[in-house]
Scaffold this motif. Structure first.
Motif, PDB file in Angstrom:
ATOM      1  N   THR A  41      19.913  -0.891   0.187  1.00  0.00           N
ATOM      2  CA  THR A  41      19.642  -0.022  -1.059  1.00  0.00           C
ATOM      3  C   THR A  41      18.522  -0.875  -1.995  1.00  0.00           C
ATOM      4  OG1 THR A  41      21.507  -1.360  -2.086  1.00  0.00           O
ATOM      5  CG2 THR A  41      22.193   0.783  -1.222  1.00  0.00           C
ATOM      6  N   LEU A  42      17.729   0.051  -2.479  1.00  0.00           N
ATOM      7  CA  LEU A  42      16.291  -0.513  -3.283  1.00  0.00           C
ATOM      8  C   LEU A  42      16.302   0.463  -4.493  1.00  0.00           C
ATOM      9  CD1 LEU A  42      13.703  -2.114  -3.057  1.00  0.00           C
ATOM     10  CD2 LEU A  42      12.882  -0.326  -1.479  1.00  0.00           C
ATOM     11  N   PHE A  43      16.808   0.012  -5.714  1.00  0.00           N
ATOM     12  CA  PHE A  43      17.146   0.802  -6.781  1.00  0.00           C
ATOM     13  C   PHE A  43      15.940   0.077  -7.883  1.00  0.00           C
ATOM     14  CE2 PHE A  43      20.811   3.504  -6.790  1.00  0.00           C
ATOM     15  CZ  PHE A  43      20.908   3.636  -5.312  1.00  0.00           C
ATOM     16  N   PHE A  44      14.863   1.014  -8.040  1.00  0.00           N
ATOM     17  CA  PHE A  44      13.876   0.713  -9.157  1.00  0.00           C
ATOM     18  C   PHE A  44      14.279   1.063 -10.507  1.00  0.00           C
ATOM     19  CE2 PHE A  44      11.660   0.322  -4.957  1.00  0.00           C
ATOM     20  CZ  PHE A  44      10.823  -0.724  -5.279  1.00  0.00           C
ATOM     21  N   GLU A  45      15.120   2.087 -10.684  1.00  0.00           N
ATOM     22  CA  GLU A  45      15.998   2.090 -11.856  1.00  0.00           C
ATOM     23  C   GLU A  45      17.263   1.786 -11.853  1.00  0.00           C
ATOM     24  OE1 GLU A  45      15.721   6.502 -12.674  1.00  0.00           O
ATOM     25  OE2 GLU A  45      13.888   6.194 -13.764  1.00  0.00           O
ATOM     26  N   ASP A  46      17.951   1.694 -13.090  1.00  0.00           N
ATOM     27  CA  ASP A  46      19.398   1.090 -13.217  1.00  0.00           C
ATOM     28  C   ASP A  46      20.493   2.147 -12.605  1.00  0.00           C
ATOM     29  OD1 ASP A  46      18.358  -1.109 -14.424  1.00  0.00           O
ATOM     30  OD2 ASP A  46      18.618  -0.235 -16.573  1.00  0.00           O
ATOM     31  N   ARG A  49      27.057   4.160 -10.866  1.00  0.00           N
ATOM     32  CA  ARG A  49      27.630   5.111  -9.817  1.00  0.00           C
ATOM     33  C   ARG A  49      26.967   5.024  -8.506  1.00  0.00           C
ATOM     34  NH1 ARG A  49      29.014   6.107 -14.829  1.00  0.00           N
ATOM     35  NH2 ARG A  49      26.828   5.731 -15.031  1.00  0.00           N
ATOM     36  N   THR A  50      25.659   5.507  -8.507  1.00  0.00           N
ATOM     37  CA  THR A  50      25.057   5.995  -7.278  1.00  0.00           C
ATOM     38  C   THR A  50      25.082   4.830  -6.265  1.00  0.00           C
ATOM     39  OG1 THR A  50      23.981   7.654  -8.744  1.00  0.00           O
ATOM     40  CG2 THR A  50      23.140   7.008  -6.207  1.00  0.00           C
ATOM     41  N   ARG A  51      24.720   3.752  -6.997  1.00  0.00           N
ATOM     42  CA  ARG A  51      24.313   2.548  -6.071  1.00  0.00           C
ATOM     43  C   ARG A  51      25.471   1.789  -5.324  1.00  0.00           C
ATOM     44  NH1 ARG A  51      22.812  -3.473  -7.375  1.00  0.00           N
ATOM     45  NH2 ARG A  51      23.934  -4.227  -6.053  1.00  0.00           N
ATOM     46  N   SER A  52      26.836   1.518  -6.163  1.00  0.00           N
ATOM     47  CA  SER A  52      28.032   1.221  -6.201  1.00  0.00           C
ATOM     48  C   SER A  52      28.563   2.368  -4.825  1.00  0.00           C
ATOM     49  CB  SER A  52      28.992   0.996  -7.151  1.00  0.00           C
ATOM     50  OG  SER A  52      28.281   0.442  -8.108  1.00  0.00           O
ATOM     51  N   SER A  53      28.527   3.488  -5.097  1.00  0.00           N
ATOM     52  CA  SER A  53      29.142   4.444  -4.341  1.00  0.00           C
ATOM     53  C   SER A  53      28.640   4.537  -2.981  1.00  0.00           C
ATOM     54  CB  SER A  53      28.750   5.759  -5.209  1.00  0.00           C
ATOM     55  OG  SER A  53      29.363   6.904  -4.400  1.00  0.00           O
ATOM     56  N   PHE A  54      26.916   4.223  -2.721  1.00  0.00           N
ATOM     57  CA  PHE A  54      26.541   4.432  -1.567  1.00  0.00           C
ATOM     58  C   PHE A  54      26.899   2.951  -0.767  1.00  0.00           C
ATOM     59  CE2 PHE A  54      23.040   7.653  -2.420  1.00  0.00           C
ATOM     60  CZ  PHE A  54      23.276   8.251  -1.048  1.00  0.00           C
ATOM     61  N   GLU A  55      27.016   2.055  -1.552  1.00  0.00           N
ATOM     62  CA  GLU A  55      27.471   0.826  -0.888  1.00  0.00           C
ATOM     63  C   GLU A  55      28.908   0.886  -0.400  1.00  0.00           C
ATOM     64  OE1 GLU A  55      25.974  -2.264  -3.364  1.00  0.00           O
ATOM     65  OE2 GLU A  55      23.856  -1.956  -2.946  1.00  0.00           O
ATOM     66  N   ILE A  56      29.765   1.280  -1.268  1.00  0.00           N
ATOM     67  CA  ILE A  56      31.049   1.356  -0.638  1.00  0.00           C
ATOM     68  C   ILE A  56      31.427   2.378   0.286  1.00  0.00           C
ATOM     69  CG2 ILE A  56      33.466   2.088  -1.569  1.00  0.00           C
ATOM     70  CD1 ILE A  56      32.660   1.016  -4.222  1.00  0.00           C
ATOM     71  N   ALA A  57      30.404   3.571   0.119  1.00  0.00           N
ATOM     72  CA  ALA A  57      30.603   4.521   1.065  1.00  0.00           C
ATOM     73  C   ALA A  57      30.087   3.909   2.564  1.00  0.00           C
ATOM     74  CB  ALA A  57      29.676   5.693   0.964  1.00  0.00           C
ATOM     75  N   GLY A  58      29.186   3.272   2.596  1.00  0.00           N
ATOM     76  CA  GLY A  58      28.535   2.469   3.842  1.00  0.00           C
ATOM     77  C   GLY A  58      29.620   1.450   4.281  1.00  0.00           C
ATOM     78  N   SER A  64      26.953  -2.558   7.649  1.00  0.00           N
ATOM     79  CA  SER A  64      26.646  -3.849   6.654  1.00  0.00           C
ATOM     80  C   SER A  64      25.556  -3.253   5.479  1.00  0.00           C
ATOM     81  CB  SER A  64      25.718  -4.765   7.555  1.00  0.00           C
ATOM     82  OG  SER A  64      26.657  -5.078   8.653  1.00  0.00           O
ATOM     83  N   VAL A  65      25.822  -3.897   4.383  1.00  0.00           N
ATOM     84  CA  VAL A  65      25.150  -3.361   3.365  1.00  0.00           C
ATOM     85  C   VAL A  65      24.071  -4.460   2.683  1.00  0.00           C
ATOM     86  CG1 VAL A  65      24.880  -2.249   0.964  1.00  0.00           C
ATOM     87  CG2 VAL A  65      26.551  -1.528   2.504  1.00  0.00           C
ATOM     88  N   VAL A  66      22.811  -4.279   2.785  1.00  0.00           N
ATOM     89  CA  VAL A  66      21.908  -5.214   1.974  1.00  0.00           C
ATOM     90  C   VAL A  66      21.256  -4.712   0.716  1.00  0.00           C
ATOM     91  CG1 VAL A  66      20.075  -6.550   2.152  1.00  0.00           C
ATOM     92  CG2 VAL A  66      21.246  -6.262   3.975  1.00  0.00           C
ATOM     93  N   HIS A  67      21.463  -5.207  -0.376  1.00  0.00           N
ATOM     94  CA  HIS A  67      20.693  -4.840  -1.670  1.00  0.00           C
ATOM     95  C   HIS A  67      19.589  -5.638  -1.766  1.00  0.00           C
ATOM     96  CE1 HIS A  67      19.805  -2.977  -5.372  1.00  0.00           C
ATOM     97  NE2 HIS A  67      20.137  -4.195  -5.992  1.00  0.00           N
ATOM     98  N   ASN A 280      34.753  12.069  -5.573  1.00  0.00           N
ATOM     99  CA  ASN A 280      33.964  13.033  -4.903  1.00  0.00           C
ATOM    100  C   ASN A 280      32.766  12.356  -4.344  1.00  0.00           C
ATOM    101  OD1 ASN A 280      36.265  14.549  -4.935  1.00  0.00           O
ATOM    102  ND2 ASN A 280      35.277  16.139  -6.245  1.00  0.00           N
ATOM    103  N   GLY A 281      31.780  11.614  -5.293  1.00  0.00           N
ATOM    104  CA  GLY A 281      30.779  11.417  -5.046  1.00  0.00           C
ATOM    105  C   GLY A 281      30.943  10.205  -3.916  1.00  0.00           C
ATOM    106  N   LEU A 282      31.942   9.425  -3.629  1.00  0.00           N
ATOM    107  CA  LEU A 282      31.909   8.523  -2.589  1.00  0.00           C
ATOM    108  C   LEU A 282      32.105   9.218  -1.399  1.00  0.00           C
ATOM    109  CD1 LEU A 282      32.789   5.472  -1.524  1.00  0.00           C
ATOM    110  CD2 LEU A 282      35.007   5.986  -1.977  1.00  0.00           C
ATOM    111  N   TYR A 283      32.958  10.144  -1.308  1.00  0.00           N
ATOM    112  CA  TYR A 283      33.348  10.998   0.107  1.00  0.00           C
ATOM    113  C   TYR A 283      32.147  11.780   0.464  1.00  0.00           C
ATOM    114  CZ  TYR A 283      37.910   9.305  -1.334  1.00  0.00           C
ATOM    115  OH  TYR A 283      38.916   8.125  -1.505  1.00  0.00           O
ATOM    116  N   VAL A 284      31.418  12.257  -0.642  1.00  0.00           N
ATOM    117  CA  VAL A 284      30.292  13.158  -0.338  1.00  0.00           C
ATOM    118  C   VAL A 284      29.348  12.142   0.465  1.00  0.00           C
ATOM    119  CG1 VAL A 284      28.199  14.136  -1.318  1.00  0.00           C
ATOM    120  CG2 VAL A 284      30.320  15.223  -1.696  1.00  0.00           C
ATOM    121  N   ARG A 285      28.952  10.928  -0.187  1.00  0.00           N
ATOM    122  CA  ARG A 285      27.963  10.075   0.394  1.00  0.00           C
ATOM    123  C   ARG A 285      28.263   9.453   1.673  1.00  0.00           C
ATOM    124  NH1 ARG A 285      27.443   8.877  -5.569  1.00  0.00           N
ATOM    125  NH2 ARG A 285      25.545  10.207  -6.070  1.00  0.00           N
ATOM    126  N   MET A 286      29.648   9.314   2.118  1.00  0.00           N
ATOM    127  CA  MET A 286      30.159   8.847   3.478  1.00  0.00           C
ATOM    128  C   MET A 286      29.676  10.087   4.207  1.00  0.00           C
ATOM    129  SD  MET A 286      33.987   7.461   2.568  1.00  0.00           S
ATOM    130  CE  MET A 286      34.395   7.006   3.940  1.00  0.00           C
TER     131      MET A 286
END
Ligand code: ASP
Ligand code: CP
Length: 296
Positions: A41-46, A49-58, A64-67, A280-286
Motif C-alpha cells: 500500500t502506497l498512500f500519498f494522501e491521508d 478507512r481505505t488503507r486500513s480496509s485494504f490491509e485488513i481485506a488482504g 502479506s501486507v507491506v506499507h 461493506n468496504g471491507l468485504y467489497v475490497r476482499m
C-alpha cells in the motif's frame, strides 16, 4: 494483468461477481484464497478507512501486507514517483494499492504493466472501491436500485467520491441529482451526462430515496471558498428537520465533519449507514482483490 483504475474498467459481470462475493464474505469468512501473495500500500494522501480496509481485506484473505509511507521514503530524497514504483515492482509484490492527489497517476503507473494497480482514490476523478461499497450498501437496502434517486450533497466538483459514484450508479440505473452551492456544483463536463443540479435540498427532498453527504474537500481548494463553514452548514448539513420521518437512506464516505455535513443526532439514526458503508468496504475490497488476483 488486470488493474482497477475506475469503475469503467469493470465489466457488468465483474461487478455482479464482486457484489456476490462481497455478500458471501460478509456472511462467512472465506479460506485464505490469496495466501503467499503480497499487497503493497502506497498512500500519498491521508486515509483512515481505505488503507486500513485494504490491509485488513488482504490479511483476511491470507496476504502479506507491506506499507510504504511516502513521507519517510526516498521520495523525500528526490526519487521520482515512476522510479519509486519501478523499484517497488522489482520486489515482485502481487499488487500495489495507491492513493494520489493527481487524477492520472494510477492509470500512468498501470500502463507500465509491472503489477496490478488498484486506485484507492486519485485527485477529484476516481475512487472506484468507494463507489463499489456505496453500490453494495444501496443494493443491500433497496434490492433493485433501478429508478431510485440519490441526491449527492456538498462539494461535488472536487469530490472523486461524487464523480465515481455518479458513473457507477447511473450505469446501474439510478437517478443522480447534485445539490450544493454554485461554487461546488460541477461544470457539465464533470460527468458524461449532465445531472440535474439544485442549490437547495428543500425542493427535491420529497423525491429522493437516498442522500449522499460529502465533506468539503478543503485540501483541494487553493483558497477557501467560504469564509466560514457555519453558514454553509446552515443550508447543507443533513438534519432530522430536513429528513423528517421519510424513508431515506443517508450515506457519507467519511471522514464526516460532524454538524457541518450531518448532525450528531442524524448520525445516530438507523437510516444513516455510515458505518455499514465502512463494513461493506471491507468485504467489497476482499472481493475485488480476489477478482483481480485470482479470478482474472
Ligand atoms: N475519503 C474520501 C476520499 O478520500 C472522501 C473525503 O475525504 O472526503 O475521497
Ligand atoms: N472514504 C474514504 O476514502 O476514507 P479515507 O479517506 O479515510 O480512506
Amino acid at each position: 494483468m488486470k488493474h482497477l483504475i475506475d469503475t469503467n474498467d469493470l465489466s457488468n459481470k465483474q461487478i455482479d461477481d464482486i457484489l456476490a462475493d462481497a455478500i458471501k464474505f460478509k456472511k462467512s469468512s472465506p479460506p485464505p484464497l490469496l495466501a503467499n501473495k503480497v499487497m503493497l500500500t502506497l498512500f500519498f494522501e491521508d486515509s483512515t478507512r481505505t488503507r486500513s480496509s485494504f490491509e485488513i481485506a488482504g490479511k483476511k484473505l491470507g496476504m502479506s501486507v507491506v506499507h510504504l509511507n511516502p513521507s519517510t521514503s526516498s521520495t523525500k530524497k528526490g526519487e521520482t514517483l515512476q522510479d519509486t514504483f519501478e523499484n517497488l515492482c522489482a520486489m515482485d509484490p502481487n499488487t500495489i494499492v495507491i492513493r494520489h492527489s493527481q487524477n492520472d497517476i494510477p492509470s500512468q503507473l498501470s500502463a507500465l504493466d509491472l503489477t496490478p494497480v488498484i486506485n484507492a482514490g486519485a485527485g477529484n476523478y476516481a475512487h472506484p472501491t468507494q463507489a463499489m461499497l456505496d453500490y453494495m450498501t444501496l443494493k443491500e437496502h433497496f434490492g433493485d436500485i433501478k429508478g431510485k434517486t440519490i441526491a449527492i450533497v456538498g462539494d461535488i466538483v472536487t469530490s472523486r467520491v461524487a464523480s465515481s459514484a455518479t458513473r457507477l450508479l447511473t450505469r446501474m440505473g439510478m437517478n443522480v441529482i447534485f445539490v450544493g452551492p454554485k461554487e461546488f456544483l460541477p461544470p457539465l463536463s464533470f460527468t458524461s451526462d449532465a445531472m440535474p443540479q439544485y442549490e437547495s435540498l428543500d425542493k427535491i427532498i420529497e423525491n429522493v430515496d437516498a442522500v449522499m453527504s460529502l465533506r468539503v474537500q478543503l485540501e483541494r481548494h487553493e483558497t477557501p471558498v467560504f469564509k466560514d463553514y457555519e453558514s454553509y452548514a446552515k443550508k447543507y448539513c443533513i438534519t432530522k428537520d430536513i429528513i423528517k420521518d421519510r424513508d431515506i437512506l443517508i450515506l457519507h464516505p467519511g471522514p464526516v465533519m460532524r454538524n457541518i455535513d450531518i448532525t450528531d443526532e442524524l448520525l445516530l439514526d438507523d437510516r444513516c449507514k455510515v458505518l455499514t458503508q465502512v463494513k461493506n468496504g471491507l468485504y467489497v475490497r476482499m472481493a475485488i482483490l480476489k477478482n483481480l488476483l485470482l479470478d482474472s
